[in-house]
Scaffold this motif. Structure first.
Motif, mmCIF file in Angstrom:
data_model
loop_
_atom_site.group_PDB
_atom_site.id
_atom_site.type_symbol
_atom_site.label_atom_id
_atom_site.label_comp_id
_atom_site.label_asym_id
_atom_site.label_seq_id
_atom_site.Cartn_x
_atom_site.Cartn_y
_atom_site.Cartn_z
ATOM 1 N N GLU A 17 0.857 -1.193 0.000
ATOM 2 C CA GLU A 17 0.000 0.000 0.000
ATOM 3 C C GLU A 17 0.890 1.238 0.000
ATOM 4 N N VAL A 18 0.669 2.111 -0.952
ATOM 5 C CA VAL A 18 1.429 3.357 -1.059
ATOM 6 C C VAL A 18 0.474 4.517 -0.803
ATOM 7 N N GLN A 19 0.800 5.342 0.180
ATOM 8 C CA GLN A 19 -0.097 6.419 0.596
ATOM 9 C C GLN A 19 0.625 7.769 0.523
ATOM 10 N N ASN A 20 0.137 8.650 -0.359
ATOM 11 C CA ASN A 20 0.640 10.019 -0.492
ATOM 12 C C ASN A 20 2.164 10.069 -0.607
ATOM 13 N N LEU A 21 2.731 9.195 -1.411
ATOM 14 C CA LEU A 21 4.184 9.094 -1.540
ATOM 15 C C LEU A 21 4.738 10.280 -2.332
ATOM 16 N N LYS A 22 5.786 10.908 -1.771
ATOM 17 C CA LYS A 22 6.399 12.073 -2.404
ATOM 18 C C LYS A 22 7.907 11.951 -2.398
ATOM 19 N N LYS A 23 8.524 12.465 -3.469
ATOM 20 C CA LYS A 23 9.971 12.626 -3.506
ATOM 21 C C LYS A 23 10.283 13.933 -4.199
ATOM 22 N N HIS A 24 10.787 14.889 -3.424
ATOM 23 C CA HIS A 24 11.155 16.201 -3.945
ATOM 24 C C HIS A 24 12.672 16.371 -3.840
ATOM 25 N N PHE A 25 13.268 16.868 -4.900
ATOM 26 C CA PHE A 25 14.709 17.146 -4.908
ATOM 27 C C PHE A 25 14.927 18.651 -4.914
ATOM 28 N N ASP A 41 4.851 13.260 -6.578
ATOM 29 C CA ASP A 41 4.182 14.341 -5.850
ATOM 30 C C ASP A 41 2.841 13.923 -5.243
ATOM 31 N N GLY A 42 2.875 12.856 -4.451
ATOM 32 C CA GLY A 42 1.673 12.443 -3.738
ATOM 33 C C GLY A 42 0.868 11.406 -4.501
ATOM 34 N N ILE A 43 1.384 10.181 -4.582
ATOM 35 C CA ILE A 43 0.675 9.123 -5.308
ATOM 36 C C ILE A 43 0.146 8.073 -4.333
ATOM 37 N N ASN A 44 -0.955 7.447 -4.724
ATOM 38 C CA ASN A 44 -1.592 6.415 -3.917
ATOM 39 C C ASN A 44 -1.946 5.227 -4.803
ATOM 40 N N PHE A 45 -1.575 4.036 -4.362
ATOM 41 C CA PHE A 45 -2.018 2.832 -5.055
ATOM 42 C C PHE A 45 -1.801 1.626 -4.145
ATOM 43 N N TYR A 46 -2.367 0.508 -4.537
ATOM 44 C CA TYR A 46 -2.166 -0.738 -3.793
ATOM 45 C C TYR A 46 -1.810 -1.839 -4.769
ATOM 46 N N LEU A 47 -1.280 -2.927 -4.246
ATOM 47 C CA LEU A 47 -0.885 -4.060 -5.076
ATOM 48 C C LEU A 47 -1.200 -5.347 -4.327
#
Length: 351
Positions: A17-25, A41-47
């Motif tokens: 489960e991925v909740q509001n995942l962000k990576k900013h450089f 910039d804020g992704i959500n998904f499940y597998l």
């Protein structure tokens, strides 16, 4: 979500489960001024376990960065990654070490991802040496079994990576990835550097191994045909966001986001009659920078159906049908219906 879940509830939970995942450089604009590059910039998904989720999009959309975040090759800026019911941020060092064995990666370049100074038996056996207490002769026999599984002759074990073709090197990388029987394998464009005929062989091999070893895949690519062939569901990314996610049949038969429609319509078809009747969206202009993302909907500067609302409000990823989520104020089906009524009156390509 609750931490004290019953066994039955745990069985129902997704593997990932991925909740509001962000990576900013933080980047410089050349004038000593720092800006943020929002790669993810804020992704959500499940597998779900045993499933293959394809992630597609143009270069720079954040799909490979997402894969690197999941395997902890990059540290996330924000969000949660819950794997096998556990928040990876809350794990101890020993628990994190075990989770690393359960999540493996197949890299895009099958040459640079292999140590040129190591023989094949040592490359494939390295995870077993690091994460298990197997003896040297046991590791050697296990490596030979893995070579059999990926279609490599055992006599190749004493060779070095430079002695192999691209397809053979990718088989070595796959054997290394499955050595520990991981629960999840992230495939980061594993066939993009290969010839088309070899791509088909590698895709068939991955499907075979998935059944044999009960694997779960995230398959990252920019080529839709390969993603369609291997995936159960597909997520489409644009400028660090997921704009549409659904089953592969829904995505190709009834895409709802204008960007997805443009991607699907760009796939070459051998039948000219089908090609002539397909709904097409020809995108114009360059992809905006991840540093200066447009206000509102980040796709609006290239969308022929953009309206004033698209400039003011960023659309959320909303489930419009069961299992079919779209981030668009005017999903393509709505546009088609409106087109039949009033030929798109009022719709302008406002930028």
């Amino acid at each position: 979500m609750k931490d004290n879940l019953s066994v039955q509830e745990m069985d129902k939970r997704p593997l990932l489960e991925v909740q509001n995942l962000k990576k900013h450089f933080e980047v410089s604009d050349g004038f000593r001024k720092k800006k943020l590059l929002k790669a993810v910039d804020g992704i959500n998904f499940y597998l779900n376990e045993g499933e293959t989720l394809g992630i597609v999009g143009e270069s720079g959309c954040g799909k490979s960065t997402t894969g690197n975040l999941l395997i902890h090759l990059l540290e996330k800026t924000d969000g949660k990654i819950i794997f096998n019911g556990k928040d990876l941020d809350q794990l101890t060092k020993e628990e994190m070490r075990k989770s690393r064995a359960d999540i493996q990666m197949i890299f895009q370049d099958p040459f640079s991802s292999l140590n040129p100074r190591m023989r094949v038996v040592d490359i494939i056996g390295e995870p077993l040496k690091t994460h298990t207490k197997m003896k040297k002769n046991e590791i050697r026999e296990k490596v030979y079994q893995l070579m059999d599984a990926v279609g490599l002759d055992r006599s190749y074990g004493s060779r070095y990576p430079h002695e192999f073709s691209g397809g053979q090197r990718q088989r070595i990388g796959i054997a290394r990835a499955i050595a520990l029987r991981p629960k999840l394998i992230i495939c980061d464009e594993p066939v993009s550097a290969l010839d088309v005929s070899i791509q088909a062989q590698i895709l068939n091999l991955l499907i075979k191994l998935q059944k044999e070893f009960s694997l779960t895949f995230i398959f990252i690519a920019h080529g839709l045909p390969a993603v369609k062939y291997i995936s159960d569901r597909i997520a489409v990314m644009y400028l660090g966001k997921i704009v549409e996610i659904t089953t592969k049949n829904q995505l190709f038969n009834q895409p709802m986001h204008p960007y997805t429609v443009s991607l699907v319509s760009a796939v070459p078809l051998p039948d000219p009659f089908i090609r002539d009747t397909r709904e097409r969206i020809i995108l114009e202009g360059d992809i905006p920078s991840n540093v200066d993302i447009p206000s509102g909907c980040r796709f609006r500067t290239r969308c022929p159906y953009a309206q004033e609302r698209c400039k003011l409000e960023e659309p959320d990823l909303v489930e419009l049908e069961k299992g079919h989520s779209v981030a668009c104020h005017f999903p393509f089906r709505t546009i088609q219906n409106k087109k039949g009524e009033d030929e798109l009156e009022g719709i302008s390509a406002s930028k």
